[in-house]
Motif scaffolding. Structure first.
Motif, mmCIF file in Angstrom:
data_model
loop_
_atom_site.group_PDB
_atom_site.id
_atom_site.type_symbol
_atom_site.label_atom_id
_atom_site.label_comp_id
_atom_site.label_asym_id
_atom_site.label_seq_id
_atom_site.Cartn_x
_atom_site.Cartn_y
_atom_site.Cartn_z
ATOM 1 N N GLY A 13 43.751 42.491 36.366
ATOM 2 C CA GLY A 13 43.614 42.246 37.797
ATOM 3 C C GLY A 13 42.674 41.089 38.095
ATOM 4 N N ASP A 14 41.650 40.955 37.277
ATOM 5 C CA ASP A 14 40.708 39.847 37.445
ATOM 6 C C ASP A 14 41.441 38.513 37.279
ATOM 7 N N ILE A 15 42.205 38.413 36.208
ATOM 8 C CA ILE A 15 42.911 37.157 35.911
ATOM 9 C C ILE A 15 43.997 36.892 36.954
ATOM 10 N N SER A 53 44.432 38.073 39.987
ATOM 11 C CA SER A 53 44.049 37.847 41.376
ATOM 12 C C SER A 53 43.442 36.459 41.550
ATOM 13 N N ASP A 54 42.803 35.937 40.503
ATOM 14 C CA ASP A 54 42.330 34.556 40.615
ATOM 15 C C ASP A 54 43.500 33.572 40.555
ATOM 16 N N GLN A 55 44.462 33.867 39.698
ATOM 17 C CA GLN A 55 45.667 33.022 39.692
ATOM 18 C C GLN A 55 46.341 33.086 41.061
ATOM 19 N N ASP A 84 36.932 32.046 27.880
ATOM 20 C CA ASP A 84 36.427 33.372 27.513
ATOM 21 C C ASP A 84 36.015 34.135 28.772
ATOM 22 N N LYS A 85 35.320 35.229 28.595
ATOM 23 C CA LYS A 85 34.766 35.980 29.727
ATOM 24 C C LYS A 85 33.348 36.370 29.341
ATOM 25 N N ALA A 86 32.569 35.325 29.024
ATOM 26 C CA ALA A 86 31.237 35.539 28.441
ATOM 27 C C ALA A 86 30.252 36.159 29.413
ATOM 28 N N VAL A 102 38.103 33.039 31.843
ATOM 29 C CA VAL A 102 39.564 33.141 31.788
ATOM 30 C C VAL A 102 40.197 33.198 33.181
ATOM 31 N N ASP A 103 39.532 33.839 34.134
ATOM 32 C CA ASP A 103 40.110 33.892 35.483
ATOM 33 C C ASP A 103 40.091 32.496 36.122
ATOM 34 N N ASN A 104 39.030 31.741 35.865
ATOM 35 C CA ASN A 104 39.002 30.364 36.360
ATOM 36 C C ASN A 104 40.040 29.487 35.661
#
Ligand SMILES: [Mg+2]
Ligand SMILES: [Mg+2]
Lengths: 354, 354
Positions: free
Chosen positions: A244-246, A248-250, B188-190, B220-222
């Motif tokens: 959901g994090d990935i 929703s940012d996409q 990544d998701k550091a 990764v979301d960015n």
């Protein structure tokens, strides 16, 4: 209506955009004769700097005593680029979500007609896009046990889900789908992950109680593709915390500006509303941050308390700011309006709409 | 050159598209005077149906005795939609990658100029996009311990990484960046994951050996956002197994057709080449699948063995098929060409290019 509202500005542009939201809520109070009280609390890097903790106890107490929480943004470059820091600002937000049991993050993705040209996607691809992501927010790999071997050469993160965690968000997502276009897509990686297979099993069973909603399944990698090729086919997306994090940012990128989308985080007892975007520390203090996502999150808050007319007044005022080109520079590079001017314009139009 | 090639067609459209690759390699043999031998092996659902295992021992032995493996695709609806199946076709591919220690998946994302209009992204967004994803392929959450509680109400997946696993792919990615535009982005998701922080630490240390390469970090979301808003800014992306799975599929969608992109899976001793796309069981046997991704993966194979002229001949023949509109229906809805016709055309042009 009386509402006690906790204001957690956080880091970066958070406090600036949140200040515009408060202006708009004050306009709502004045226009619709409500009484809201606002109390500020610290969270994130600013709380670490002052109290040594990203989520001080007084902030938790404040949130628990409030009807709603308006949240800004969290994270600073200082901690992001330091991989050896053991306590991180983001942990404040993660802890708060868990503390208040805000297990569902709701992220509408809808393109403003006036801004369709801002989308990186072609018009025929993006046209009509209107979906909402239900992201599980207090479980999964972000909260699972983390380990680093003593010699620092081996690390692990555990992703865990229980039937109960899956079940409670699934019911919310099905109820939302029932009131929308009656389609729910579970996004998972059930061909590889045990947790995904549990999601599929639980969601499939619950779907029997919502026979009017069509349920389908999509692997997360296919979902990332489909969001580029066919975004207007989605209605309600249900998925776990990390996926959901990935997604929703996409999804927010579809709209062409990161500054436009609100979100809500809902539990059984508490509710928090926040912009979709990050803390953009590079923009902090420059009066250039777009306050619209934060302002629209107050519209979600008003709806949450049944104040639908008030919520609509906020949305209409935002829409007017776009039509009149009273927008920040992310939407119009030559704009002369900053964060506070856009906030003033929107708040002023809430009052004038009366 | 003599090469022993293992052919693993797998499920769905895999065998059909692979057959076109073999045609092209035979054209290369004839044109450039090489001698390749081809031996078929079973993997995936088709192997489960025949041997009860998605990766029979004879297939592993065949692959280990071969110079290169050409792989089709894996997965069928029969197993995808059955969350209670404990053995799954995809496990065959996961096991094979691990068995052969194919720890790096290389996925170039480059738009064919003739097909720029096929992209869902606007021309100015996609123009000039040319990046390559280095995805770790044998570690992380897809391979970590999986648990399901006895009562079936609790599931978990473990994500693990060691310095050694990170280090070996990181060197390959930096070497690739050195020969490209000298930019490497670690995704990544550091801010949340311990494994990501280990990636950051190891990659940062290794970067000191490649001072000519600029290293940056992206959550990764960015990254999922940036791939929509600014894809031509990427050069080499380095990331873990799951993030790489999602981002490389998103990357393939950029190109507007899932049928166009090849990939390579490389280890210290073995190398496998396969199309990027899935098994599309719905299209199997209909002579409509696009063979280009599979054919371009043979071009990656030829390059891997230093046969650069041969590799280029394959790419040029593919490019000609596009310019002459000899393409499958996914690229041109009114096309009269099927999988085999496109394969014949491309193979014929490899011979004629001599
Ligand atoms: Mg995010
Ligand atoms: Mg994939």
């Amino acid at each position: 209506m009386n509402l006690k509202i906790a204001l957690l500005g956080g880091d970066g542009i958070g406090p600036e955009v949140l200040a515009q939201s408060v202006k708009c809520l004050q306009a709502v109070e004045e226009t619709f004769n409500h009484h809201f009280t606002y109390t500020e609390g610290l969270i994130g890097a600013v709380a670490m700097d002052k109290y040594g903790s990203p989520l001080p106890k007084q902030t938790i107490d404040l949130c628990k005593a409030s009807d709603a929480i308006l949240f800004g943004t969290i994270g600073t470059l200082k901690y992001d680029d330091n991989p050896s820091a053991r306590v991180r600002p983001e942990q404040g937000l993660l802890q708060l979500r868990r503390e208040l049991q805000l297990f569902t993050n709701i992220r509408p993705v809808k393109i403003f007609p006036t801004l369709i040209n801002k989308s990186p996607l072609k018009k025929h691809v993006i046209f009509g896009t209107d979906f909402v992501i239900y992201r599980e927010l207090t479980g999964g790999i972000y909260f699972g046990e983390k380990k680093l071997s003593e010699d620092g050469t081996q690390a692990s993160d555990l992703c865990e889900y229980s039937e109960k965690e899956i079940s409670r968000i699934t019911h919310l997502a099905f109820k939302a789908a029932k009131n929308r276009r009656k389609k729910l897509t579970l996004v998972d990686k059930a061909n590889v992950l045990e947790t995904s297979r549990l999601w599929r099993k639980v969601v499939t069973r619950i779907s029997e109680s919502y026979p009017e909603v069509q349920l389908d399944f999509l692997f997360v990698d296919n979902a990332a593709m489909k969001m580029m090729l066919d975004p207007n086919d989605f209605d309600v997306i249900l998925t776990d915390n990390m996926f959901g994090d990935i997604l929703s940012d996409q999804g927010s990128a579809i709209c062409g500006s990161k500054g436009l989308l609100p979100s809500a985080s809902i539990g059984n007892e508490h509710a928090m509303f926040e912009p979709f975007h990050g803390s953009y520390p590079q923009a902090a203090g420059k009066n250039i941050a777009n306050p619209v996502a934060s302002i629209l999150s107050t519209a979600m808050m008003l709806s949450h308390f049944g104040l639908h007319e008030e919520s609509l007044a906020v949305v209409i005022a935002v829409d007017k700011s776009m039509k009149k080109h009273v927008v920040t520079r992310d939407l119009n590079a030559s704009s002369k309006y900053g964060t506070t001017q856009v906030g003033d314009f929107i708040a002023g139009n809430i009052i004038d709409s009366d």
